[in-house]
Enzyme design. Sequence first.
Site, mmCIF file in Angstrom:
data_model
loop_
_atom_site.group_PDB
_atom_site.id
_atom_site.type_symbol
_atom_site.label_atom_id
_atom_site.label_comp_id
_atom_site.label_asym_id
_atom_site.label_seq_id
_atom_site.Cartn_x
_atom_site.Cartn_y
_atom_site.Cartn_z
ATOM 1 N N SER A 159 75.240 7.617 37.164
ATOM 2 C CA SER A 159 75.084 8.642 38.195
ATOM 3 C C SER A 159 75.118 10.003 37.501
ATOM 4 C CB SER A 159 76.245 8.554 39.188
ATOM 5 O OG SER A 159 76.331 9.742 39.946
ATOM 6 N N TYR A 172 85.274 7.789 40.144
ATOM 7 C CA TYR A 172 83.846 7.429 40.161
ATOM 8 C C TYR A 172 83.128 8.113 38.990
ATOM 9 C CZ TYR A 172 79.078 6.796 42.059
ATOM 10 O OH TYR A 172 77.751 6.460 42.240
HETATM 11 N N1 LIG Z 1 72.734 6.021 46.297
HETATM 12 C C1 LIG Z 1 73.020 7.058 45.522
HETATM 13 O O1 LIG Z 1 72.922 8.228 45.922
HETATM 14 C C2 LIG Z 1 73.466 6.824 44.112
HETATM 15 C C3 LIG Z 1 73.551 7.939 43.271
HETATM 16 C C4 LIG Z 1 73.964 7.739 41.963
HETATM 17 C C5 LIG Z 1 74.290 6.481 41.508
HETATM 18 N N2 LIG Z 1 74.212 5.413 42.353
HETATM 19 C C6 LIG Z 1 74.584 4.102 41.798
HETATM 20 O O2 LIG Z 1 73.539 3.183 42.004
HETATM 21 C C7 LIG Z 1 74.082 1.866 42.196
HETATM 22 C C8 LIG Z 1 73.545 1.264 43.486
HETATM 23 O O3 LIG Z 1 73.944 2.109 44.557
HETATM 24 P P1 LIG Z 1 73.390 1.961 46.042
HETATM 25 O O4 LIG Z 1 73.432 3.323 46.604
HETATM 26 O O5 LIG Z 1 72.115 1.179 46.069
HETATM 27 O O6 LIG Z 1 74.582 1.073 46.686
HETATM 28 P P2 LIG Z 1 74.619 0.250 48.064
HETATM 29 O O7 LIG Z 1 73.615 0.771 48.985
HETATM 30 O O8 LIG Z 1 76.057 0.255 48.491
HETATM 31 O O9 LIG Z 1 74.251 -1.245 47.606
HETATM 32 C C9 LIG Z 1 75.147 -1.906 46.751
HETATM 33 C C10 LIG Z 1 74.722 -3.343 46.521
HETATM 34 O O10 LIG Z 1 75.713 -3.956 45.678
HETATM 35 C C11 LIG Z 1 76.367 -5.041 46.357
HETATM 36 N N3 LIG Z 1 77.769 -5.029 45.955
HETATM 37 C C12 LIG Z 1 78.702 -4.051 46.197
HETATM 38 N N4 LIG Z 1 79.879 -4.387 45.653
HETATM 39 C C13 LIG Z 1 79.693 -5.583 45.041
HETATM 40 C C14 LIG Z 1 80.540 -6.442 44.296
HETATM 41 N N5 LIG Z 1 81.826 -6.142 44.058
HETATM 42 N N6 LIG Z 1 80.011 -7.591 43.800
HETATM 43 C C15 LIG Z 1 78.717 -7.914 44.026
HETATM 44 N N7 LIG Z 1 77.874 -7.141 44.727
HETATM 45 C C16 LIG Z 1 78.354 -5.993 45.235
HETATM 46 C C17 LIG Z 1 76.116 -4.771 47.847
HETATM 47 O O11 LIG Z 1 76.135 -5.965 48.618
HETATM 48 P P3 LIG Z 1 77.523 -6.506 49.268
HETATM 49 O O12 LIG Z 1 78.239 -5.316 49.816
HETATM 50 O O13 LIG Z 1 77.072 -7.484 50.309
HETATM 51 O O14 LIG Z 1 78.275 -7.188 48.166
HETATM 52 C C18 LIG Z 1 74.694 -4.179 47.784
HETATM 53 O O15 LIG Z 1 73.742 -5.201 47.629
HETATM 54 C C19 LIG Z 1 75.606 2.049 42.171
HETATM 55 O O16 LIG Z 1 76.097 1.773 40.883
HETATM 56 C C20 LIG Z 1 75.806 3.511 42.495
HETATM 57 O O17 LIG Z 1 77.012 4.025 41.980
HETATM 58 C C21 LIG Z 1 73.820 5.556 43.646
#
Ligand SMILES: NC(=O)c1ccc[n+]([C@@H]2O[C@H](COP(=O)([O-])OP(=O)(O)OC[C@H]3O[C@@H](n4cnc5c(N)ncnc54)[C@H](OP(=O)(O)O)[C@@H]3O)[C@@H](O)[C@H]2O)c1
Length: 289
Positions: A159, A172
């Site tokens: 991130s 985080y």
């Molecule tokens: N969205 C943003 O703005 C943003 C910005 C910077 C970085 N990121 C990074 O990008 C990555 C993806 O983010 P996202 O926004 O797509 O997240 P998201 O919308 O919350 O999706 C997360 C995915 O991971 C799964 N998951 C969560 N905890 C888990 C665990 N302990 N074991 C297995 N699966 C798990 C969730 O399914 P379940 O809950 O059903 O397990 C879901 O499929 C993360 O590392 C986040 O920190 C995101």
Amino acid sequence: MADDSSSSTTSKRSKNRWSLQGMTAVVTGGTKGIGYAIVEELCGFGARVHTCSRNETDLNKCLIDWQAKGFQVTGSVCDVSSQDQREKLINTVSSEFDGKLNILINNVGTNIPKPTPNFTKEDFSFIMGTNFESAYSLCQLAYPLLKASGAASIVFLSSVCGVVSISVGSIYGATKGAMNQLAKYLACEWAKDNIRVNSVAPWFIRTPLAEPYIENFSETIISRTPMGRIGEAEEVSSLVGFLCLPAASYITGQTICIDGGMTVNACFYPEMLLQKNFQAIDHSLTSLN
Ligand SMILES: NC(=O)c1ccc[n+]([C@@H]2O[C@H](COP(=O)([O-])OP(=O)(O)OC[C@H]3O[C@@H](n4cnc5c(N)ncnc54)[C@H](OP(=O)(O)O)[C@@H]3O)[C@@H](O)[C@H]2O)c1
């Protein structure tokens, strides 16, 4: 006669540089948001993908959707914060892909936003365990498979919080900074095995995880983004897909921000660059002279 360097360049060109046909991949957390987009991106390039999440119903629904689209995706329920479940995941993947893995995408991430003095020991273990320890351990467990494939790529979903401070919680930010540094270490340690390791660092991307921030702070987020908008998951997955391609064969150890220009924007925010503001400044300066 061509020298060694030009013939090796030619052979690299003649290979399928923009395809993942015949390659195998693991994407953690592929049922939502950025992970979902990455599964589709890698499948679109021809890879076979195994993904995981904690919720079986969501996982099965996604697998049915992907099958209907003609993508080769399998999945298992796994909480990546558990060592036992990580071991089980990699054993499953090893049987499925005959002991070889080309791509590991450490995508799972979570957050609890609090001021630093308010964090508990449990918060610390939960965020560290889910974001960093899981990724570190999956790299260790998958290493023999990645090495056996002969050409492999690891990508961390970091991130911009791991590059600059953006007040979404110090734990985080620390997990994401640690991932960026781990990418550098593994890139150097495993280059001999033809394993490349990179980190991608998004700013706000429209996903379930980011929705509460976007809902409450969209104006602030947009005002600090030179491109003037929030990113989409497919704008992250395209970079992740590229980093896994043979076309990216000389890129390793890098942290690449996907942020509409946010991290390079040091001073003036986009709305200050409007013509009328320049005119106002110009007017004031003129009156000084
Ligand atoms: N969205 C943003 O703005 C943003 C910005 C910077 C970085 N990121 C990074 O990008 C990555 C993806 O983010 P996202 O926004 O797509 O997240 P998201 O919308 O919350 O999706 C997360 C995915 O991971 C799964 N998951 C969560 N905890 C888990 C665990 N302990 N074991 C297995 N699966 C798990 C969730 O399914 P379940 O809950 O059903 O397990 C879901 O499929 C993360 O590392 C986040 O920190 C995101």
